[in-house]
Design an enzyme around this catalytic site. Structure first.
Site, mmCIF file in Angstrom:
data_model
loop_
_atom_site.group_PDB
_atom_site.id
_atom_site.type_symbol
_atom_site.label_atom_id
_atom_site.label_comp_id
_atom_site.label_asym_id
_atom_site.label_seq_id
_atom_site.Cartn_x
_atom_site.Cartn_y
_atom_site.Cartn_z
ATOM 1 N N HIS A 243 0.824 -1.201 0.000
ATOM 2 C CA HIS A 243 0.000 0.000 0.000
ATOM 3 C C HIS A 243 0.862 1.256 0.000
ATOM 4 O O HIS A 243 0.647 2.188 -0.786
ATOM 5 C CB HIS A 243 -0.889 -0.049 1.239
ATOM 6 N N GLU A 244 1.868 1.307 0.878
ATOM 7 C CA GLU A 244 2.720 2.495 0.984
ATOM 8 C C GLU A 244 3.527 2.728 -0.289
ATOM 9 O O GLU A 244 3.706 3.860 -0.729
ATOM 10 C CB GLU A 244 3.636 2.377 2.192
ATOM 11 N N HIS A 247 1.526 4.533 -2.812
ATOM 12 C CA HIS A 247 1.557 5.989 -2.650
ATOM 13 C C HIS A 247 2.866 6.564 -3.178
ATOM 14 O O HIS A 247 2.878 7.609 -3.829
ATOM 15 C CB HIS A 247 1.409 6.357 -1.177
#
Length: 327
Positions: A243-244, A247
Site C-alpha cells: 500500500h505504501e 503511494h
C-alpha cells in the site's frame, strides 16, 4: 469482488502468511490530493503529517486526530498542473536526448532497519522477513495475487542495520525522523528507501509522493512487525508495504474524494464514499456503477481481503514514474 483467491497458495513460497490491514492517507505531488493520515477505526479522523508530501495510517483503536490541512480543490488543481508540467518537461528532454519513456522498471530497494538494541523487541527483525517483504511486493505488482500486471519489479540491493535509540521509535514528522532520513537515504529518485522500526502514535506506516526535486525525506516508513511473519496481528502479511509503495508511486486511496469529483483519478476503481475495514463483501457506498473496491491494495481492508491493483492504477503509476522518478 470477494476475499482474496488462493492467497495462501500464491504466497506460500518463502513468505509467512497471516494478515495485515492498510490504512493510509491521500495526496501526492502531481495529480490530485496531498497527504494525510487516517485512523484505522471506522469513522476515524485524519491527520496531516509535518511533511506535506507524506501520508500515514493508524492502527485500529488508536486515538483519532484531526487533520488541520485537508486537501482543497485548489491543491488538487495545483497537483494536477504539476504532473502535467512534469510530463511536458520529460517529453521535451527525451525528444532532445533521443530517449524513450520506460515501459518496464526494476526498482532498487535499500532497507534501513532502525533498532533500539539487538533484540527482536528492540527492532532487530531477521533478514528473512525483509526478503519475504520484497517477494510480496514483486507478487503484488506483477499481478500474481490476482490483480493487474504493473510495470514494476523490486530488487533488494542492501539491508542497512542502524542501532540508534534516539531514532526509536520512529516519530512521524519529527526532527529525529528528518535526521534519520537525511543521514541514511541513498540513491536517486528511482531508489526506494524503506525505513523499518517501531512507529509512533500507533501508526502502521507512511510514505512520500513523487516530486520533481528529490527530498531527503523521500521513501517509505513501515512498522517492522507488519512484514510477513511479524507480530502485528491482522497487519503482518506485508501489504502495508504494498500500500505504501503504491503511494510512493503516486496512487491515492480508492476512497479519495468520496463519491464525487475525480475520486482517486483512476477510472476503473469504483467510487467509494469512505474507507472500508476488515472485508465487507458487497459494500456499496456510492450510487455510481460498481461495488466498493474493497479488494484493492489502496483501500483499508485486511491483507486477507485485498489482492489487486487495476489496469488504470498500473497506468497511473507508470505515467508518474516517467514524469518524476525515471533517470
Amino acid at each position: 469482488m470477494g476475499p482474496r483467491p488462493n492467497l495462501l497458495t500464491r504466497r506460500a513460497a518463502g513468505v509467512a502468511s497471516t494478515t495485515l490491514a492498510l490504512l493510509l492517507s491521500t495526496a501526492v505531488v502531481g495529480v490530485v490530493p496531498a497527504a494525510s493520515a487516517f485512523s484505522a477505526a471506522p469513522g476515524g479522523a485524519c491527520v496531516e503529517p509535518a511533511d506535506s508530501h507524506s501520508n500515514a495510517r493508524i492502527k485500529p483503536g488508536a486515538a483519532a486526530r484531526h487533520d488541520p490541512n485537508e486537501l482543497t480543490a485548489q491543491q488538487v488543481r495545483e497537483r494536477d498542473a504539476d504532473l502535467a508540467a512534469a510530463l511536458r518537461e520529460r517529453a521535451n528532454f527525451r525528444a532532445g536526448a533521443g530517449a524513450t519513456a520506460l515501459a518496464t522498471v526494476t526498482i532498487p530497494v535499500v532497507v534501513h532497519v532502525i533498532q533500539e538494541n539487538s533484540t527482536r523487541a528492540g527492532g532487530n527483525i531477521p533478514d528473512s522477513m525483509i526478503t519475504s517483504q520484497i517477494a510480496v511486493l514483486n507478487q503484488a505488482y506483477a499481478g500474481a495475487t490476482g490483480g493487474a500486471v504493473t510495470a514494476f519489479a523490486f530488487r533488494l540491493d542492501k539491508i542497512n542495520r542502524v542501532t540508534n535509540p534516539s531514532w526509536y521509535p520512529i516519530v512521524q514528522g519529527s526532527s529525529a525522523e528528518r535526521s534519520m532520513k537525511s543521514s541514511l537515504r541513498v540513491g536517486g529518485k528511482n531508489t526506494l528507501n524503506i525505513y523499518l522500526g517501531e512507529l509512533s502514535n500507533d501508526l502502521l506506516g507512511w510514505a512520500t509522493f513523487p516530486q520533481r526535486n528529490l527530498s531527503s525525506m523521500d521513501g517509505v516508513v513501515a512498522l517492522n512487525e507488519s512484514l510477513p511473519g511479524g507480530t502485528a496481528t491482522n497487519y503482518n502479511q506485508g501489504d502495508t508495504g504494498t500500500h505504501e509503495v503504491g503511494h510512493w508511486l503516486n496512487l491515492y486511496h480508492t476512497f479519495q474524494g468520496g463519491c464525487g469529483g475525480s475520486g482517486d483519478s483512476v477510472s476503473d476503481t469504483p467510487a467509494e464514499a469512505s474507507p472500508a475495514y476488515q472485508c465487507p463483501t458487497g459494500r456499496n457506498t456510492c450510487s455510481a456503477t460498481g461495488l466498493d473496491p474493497i479488494t484493492n491494495f489502496m483501500d483499508y481492508t485486511y491483507d486477507s481481503c485485498m489482492y489487486q491493483f487495476t489496469p488504470g492504477q498500473a497506468s497511473r503509476m507508470l505515467t508518474a514514474w516517467n514524469a518524476y522518478r525515471a533517470a
